[in-house]
Design a protein around this motif. Structure first.
Motif, PDB file in Angstrom:
ATOM      1  N   VAL A 187      47.874  45.606  54.669  1.00  0.00           N
ATOM      2  CA  VAL A 187      49.269  45.496  54.243  1.00  0.00           C
ATOM      3  C   VAL A 187      49.875  44.248  54.864  1.00  0.00           C
ATOM      4  O   VAL A 187      49.723  44.001  56.070  1.00  0.00           O
ATOM      5  N   SER A 188      50.572  43.442  54.068  1.00  0.00           N
ATOM      6  CA  SER A 188      51.167  42.202  54.571  1.00  0.00           C
ATOM      7  C   SER A 188      52.345  42.501  55.480  1.00  0.00           C
ATOM      8  O   SER A 188      52.922  43.602  55.455  1.00  0.00           O
ATOM      9  N   VAL A 189      52.711  41.494  56.286  1.00  0.00           N
ATOM     10  CA  VAL A 189      53.848  41.650  57.203  1.00  0.00           C
ATOM     11  C   VAL A 189      55.132  41.881  56.413  1.00  0.00           C
ATOM     12  O   VAL A 189      55.988  42.674  56.808  1.00  0.00           O
ATOM     13  N   PHE A 190      55.250  41.205  55.274  1.00  0.00           N
ATOM     14  CA  PHE A 190      56.454  41.343  54.458  1.00  0.00           C
ATOM     15  C   PHE A 190      56.648  42.797  54.043  1.00  0.00           C
ATOM     16  O   PHE A 190      57.716  43.384  54.228  1.00  0.00           O
ATOM     17  N   TRP A 191      55.581  43.396  53.503  1.00  0.00           N
ATOM     18  CA  TRP A 191      55.712  44.780  53.038  1.00  0.00           C
ATOM     19  C   TRP A 191      55.772  45.771  54.189  1.00  0.00           C
ATOM     20  O   TRP A 191      56.324  46.858  54.062  1.00  0.00           O
ATOM     21  N   ALA A 192      55.229  45.388  55.350  1.00  0.00           N
ATOM     22  CA  ALA A 192      55.364  46.238  56.539  1.00  0.00           C
ATOM     23  C   ALA A 192      56.827  46.318  56.972  1.00  0.00           C
ATOM     24  O   ALA A 192      57.328  47.390  57.336  1.00  0.00           O
ATOM     25  N   ILE A 193      57.514  45.158  56.919  1.00  0.00           N
ATOM     26  CA  ILE A 193      58.939  45.143  57.279  1.00  0.00           C
ATOM     27  C   ILE A 193      59.749  45.944  56.267  1.00  0.00           C
ATOM     28  O   ILE A 193      60.627  46.739  56.626  1.00  0.00           O
ATOM     29  N   VAL A 194      59.459  45.729  54.973  1.00  0.00           N
ATOM     30  CA  VAL A 194      60.155  46.486  53.931  1.00  0.00           C
ATOM     31  C   VAL A 194      59.923  47.981  54.119  1.00  0.00           C
ATOM     32  O   VAL A 194      60.845  48.798  54.011  1.00  0.00           O
ATOM     33  N   THR A 195      58.681  48.339  54.427  1.00  0.00           N
ATOM     34  CA  THR A 195      58.349  49.754  54.625  1.00  0.00           C
ATOM     35  C   THR A 195      59.108  50.339  55.798  1.00  0.00           C
ATOM     36  O   THR A 195      59.612  51.474  55.729  1.00  0.00           O
ATOM     37  N   LEU A 196      59.200  49.581  56.884  1.00  0.00           N
ATOM     38  CA  LEU A 196      59.893  50.068  58.083  1.00  0.00           C
ATOM     39  C   LEU A 196      61.362  50.360  57.771  1.00  0.00           C
ATOM     40  O   LEU A 196      61.909  51.402  58.159  1.00  0.00           O
ATOM     41  N   LEU A 197      62.018  49.440  57.053  1.00  0.00           N
ATOM     42  CA  LEU A 197      63.412  49.655  56.680  1.00  0.00           C
ATOM     43  C   LEU A 197      63.547  50.826  55.710  1.00  0.00           C
ATOM     44  O   LEU A 197      64.505  51.611  55.787  1.00  0.00           O
ATOM     45  N   LEU A 198      62.580  50.920  54.780  1.00  0.00           N
ATOM     46  CA  LEU A 198      62.625  52.010  53.812  1.00  0.00           C
ATOM     47  C   LEU A 198      62.456  53.367  54.501  1.00  0.00           C
ATOM     48  O   LEU A 198      63.155  54.336  54.179  1.00  0.00           O
ATOM     49  N   VAL A 199      61.534  53.428  55.468  1.00  0.00           N
ATOM     50  CA  VAL A 199      61.318  54.673  56.206  1.00  0.00           C
ATOM     51  C   VAL A 199      62.565  55.045  56.999  1.00  0.00           C
ATOM     52  O   VAL A 199      62.949  56.226  57.065  1.00  0.00           O
ATOM     53  N   ARG A 200      63.207  54.040  57.591  1.00  0.00           N
ATOM     54  CA  ARG A 200      64.438  54.324  58.353  1.00  0.00           C
ATOM     55  C   ARG A 200      65.506  54.925  57.453  1.00  0.00           C
ATOM     56  O   ARG A 200      66.161  55.913  57.808  1.00  0.00           O
ATOM     57  N   GLN A 201      65.680  54.319  56.265  1.00  0.00           N
ATOM     58  CA  GLN A 201      66.670  54.848  55.331  1.00  0.00           C
ATOM     59  C   GLN A 201      66.262  56.234  54.822  1.00  0.00           C
ATOM     60  O   GLN A 201      67.110  57.110  54.627  1.00  0.00           O
ATOM     61  N   LEU A 202      64.958  56.434  54.641  1.00  0.00           N
ATOM     62  CA  LEU A 202      64.465  57.722  54.149  1.00  0.00           C
ATOM     63  C   LEU A 202      64.802  58.838  55.145  1.00  0.00           C
ATOM     64  O   LEU A 202      65.324  59.892  54.758  1.00  0.00           O
ATOM     65  N   PHE A 203      64.520  58.607  56.424  1.00  0.00           N
ATOM     66  CA  PHE A 203      64.816  59.625  57.422  1.00  0.00           C
ATOM     67  C   PHE A 203      66.327  59.805  57.617  1.00  0.00           C
ATOM     68  O   PHE A 203      66.793  60.916  57.869  1.00  0.00           O
ATOM     69  N   ARG A 204      67.073  58.726  57.513  1.00  0.00           N
ATOM     70  CA  ARG A 204      68.539  58.847  57.599  1.00  0.00           C
ATOM     71  C   ARG A 204      69.081  59.698  56.465  1.00  0.00           C
ATOM     72  O   ARG A 204      69.968  60.542  56.659  1.00  0.00           O
ATOM     73  N   ARG A 205      68.573  59.459  55.256  1.00  0.00           N
ATOM     74  CA  ARG A 205      69.045  60.244  54.111  1.00  0.00           C
ATOM     75  C   ARG A 205      68.646  61.711  54.259  1.00  0.00           C
ATOM     76  O   ARG A 205      69.411  62.608  53.903  1.00  0.00           O
TER      77      ARG A 205
END
Length: 575
Positions: free
Chosen positions: A217-235
């Motif tokens: 997995v590229s660094v770009f998509w790793a960063i996107v994933t990290l932000l997405l996971v944060r929003q997922l758990f917040r929601r």
């Protein structure tokens, strides 16, 4: 909170809301989703701009579609897109509030009911907005989970496994552990928030470990994933919290939304059921006996308790006797979870007084019983005062308190915590009094304003006495000698001697006798005159009238206050 019951209730309310205001609810959910996505992009894009600013060229892990643009153009474009996403987020939030207000008013009109309680429109508006956020949050979670499975399958497995594990642990622990089962809604919501943050760090650790092991997995998509996971758990945390809060308001919302539901006050909280369970005959002896033994030694044959009315909601009160020695009598008081401040205030009075006398009983023990505040008093009382004699008894309690000198530590404790009567007399209050005064009373109010500094100085120089307001008839008791005692001290205060004495035409003339009796027992009252006590009584009544916004009553007390003040000055000039 019962999870399945909450979900069933939420679904039934959802069908009701969608049936009554389908368009506003759908638009509210859509705009909420847009707001969440806009907020996510507004947080992600500036990070990409910072990465570009710190690089000599466009990093290779950026998507191929972006590689064709120049670095400068990409920075400007991403920055503008971040501002646009933030503007969309703000616009969506504004529209959500407008739709929530419209939906709430439509639901109230559809219910065709009388006003049920204060601020019902605000409560329903917030509940409706929370409902729309929950729907949007559910949609967001579904799309985020699908995107996560497409971009980074390992993270989807980790996040899903963490959610299932935590859910199972919460359900199991709330069934097995009594403390968690009786947990307040706010505490449960905070716990879910902490677990959601922990889930984010689990996902972060997974990305780090996967990278060290050689992920594709590229660094770009790793960063996107990290932000997405944060929003997922917040929601997820927000969704659980919203449902829990809505379920805690179900009685009000049911009454507002459903024709067949009537509102008869809030539900008995779980804490209150636990409080009343302690009074059951099979349970009360198990916790009362150890308390009595701590105060009076071994109890032969156990104890028996006769529960009596406290006159205060969520305060259990009982007279406890030793079976072997009926003369050993105590008063036990249990305070509900919403009466914690009342219990602490009562305990602070007896904790700071070196000695007590009628009408103040002796506090023997302050303890916690099943997380409820418990007070145990020595209580050689015979019976409660009859209802017809309650007013005279209350006046006798007030007179008895004049004779009890507050300790210096109690005075210091109270004055650091509460404003005194001379501090509550505000000159700005005169402006409001003038609105209700007749033309011939304006000069009297001017004299009162001019004398206010002198009145406050006189009150401040006076000795203090303990007063207690809101004493119900159930709190007044007689001992075998006919002495009066009071069992409720959660609303005590300190005021100048004479304060809280009734100022009616029939009762105020009885003040001199009570004051002179107190002078015989308190040396610090020798320098006072009866006019000082009358001034305190009148100003206290004036202050209470202003607090109730009974301004005509307050105005009628101005002339007697000035007269008492003049009498004090006249007596001082003679001396």
């Amino acid at each position: 909170m019962k999870v399945l019951a909450a979900l069933r209730w939420f679904i039934s309310v959802g069908f009701k809301v969608l049936r009554v205001v389908p368009l506003a609810t759908s638009l509210g959910a859509i705009f909420t989703l847009v707001s969440q996505v806009g907020s996510l992009l507004a947080a992600l894009l500036p990070l990409k701009v910072i990465i570009l600013l710190g690089s000599e060229r466009i990093p290779s892990y950026f998507p191929p579609q972006l590689q064709g643009y120049g670095k400068t153009a990409l920075i400007v474009g991403l920055g503008a897109a971040a501002l646009a996403c933030f503007a969309i987020h703000l616009l969506a939030e504004w529209l959500i509030k407008r739709l929530a207000a419209y939906g709430a008013s439509s639901l109230i009109l559809h219910s065709r009911k009388l006003a049920l309680f204060e601020n019902q429109e605000q409560l329903l508006s917030k509940a409706y907005q929370r409902f729309a956020e929950t729907l949007a949050g559910g949609v967001f979670i579904v799309f985020a989970a699908l995107a996560l499975a497409r971009v980074y399958p390992l993270q989807a497995v980790v996040a899903g496994g963490y959610f299932v594990t935590i859910w199972a642990m919460l359900v199991l622990s709330r069934r097995l552990i009594q403390v968690l089962r009786e947990q307040e809604v706010g505490d449960f919501v905070r716990l879910v928030g902490v677990l959601a943050n922990l889930g984010f760090f689990v996902s972060f650790a997974t990305i780090v470990l996967d990278s060290l092991l050689g992920t594709r997995v590229s660094v770009f998509w790793a960063i996107v994933t990290l932000l997405l996971v944060r929003q997922l758990f917040r929601r997820l945390a927000s969704l659980v919290g919203d449902i829990a809060i809505l379920y805690s308001q179900r009685l009000q919302l049911n009454a507002l939304l459903f024709h067949g539901h009537l509102y008869a006050g809030t539900a008995i909280p779980e804490g209150a059921r636990g409080l009343w369970a302690l009074a059951e005959p099979d349970i009360s002896g198990s916790w009362l006996t150890p308390l009595i033994e701590r105060v009076g030694g071994t109890v032969a044959g156990g104890v028996e308790v006769h529960w009596v009315q406290s006159g205060t909601p969520d305060v259990l009160m009982g007279v406890v006797n030793s079976v072997a020695d009926p003369k050993r009598t105590y008063l036990v008081k249990l305070f509900g979870k919403n009466r914690t401040a009342l219990a602490r205030h009562e305990a602070s009075l007896f904790g700071a007084m070196e000695c007590t006398a009628a009408p103040l009983p002796r506090l023997c023990l302050v303890e916690q019983v099943e997380n409820f505040n418990c007070h145990l008093f020595d209580w050689p009382m015979l019976k409660t005062v009859k209802l017809l004699a309650a007013k005279d008894a209350l006046r006798a309690v007030t007179a008895g308190l004049f004779s009890v000198r507050p300790s210096s530590s109690l005075v210091a404790l109270f004055t650091r915590s509460r404003p005194m009567i001379w501090q509550r007399l505000d000159s700005k209050l005169q402006e409001r009094l003038r609105l209700f005064a007749r033309d011939d009373e304006l000069s009297l109010l001017d004299n009162f304003t001019a004398s206010l500094t002198d009145i406050k100085a006189k009150l401040e120089a006076m000795p203090l006495a303990i007063i207690t307001s809101d004493l119900p008839p159930d709190a007044l008791w007689l001992d075998r000698q006919g002495e009066l005692w009071a069992s409720q001290w959660g609303y005590w205060a300190l005021e100048p001697v004479g304060a809280s004495w009734p100022v009616s035409e029939k009762i105020l003339p009885l003040l001199p006798a009570a004051f002179e009796e107190a002078q015989l027992l308190r040396t610090d009252l020798k320098a006072m005159t009866i006019w000082h006590a009358e001034l305190a009584a009148l100003v206290f009544a004036f202050d209470k009238a202003c607090q109730r916004q009974a301004y005509r009553t307050a105005i009628e007390l101005v002339e007697p206050i000035l007269s008492a003040c003049d009498s004090i000055d006249g007596h001082a000039s003679k001396e």
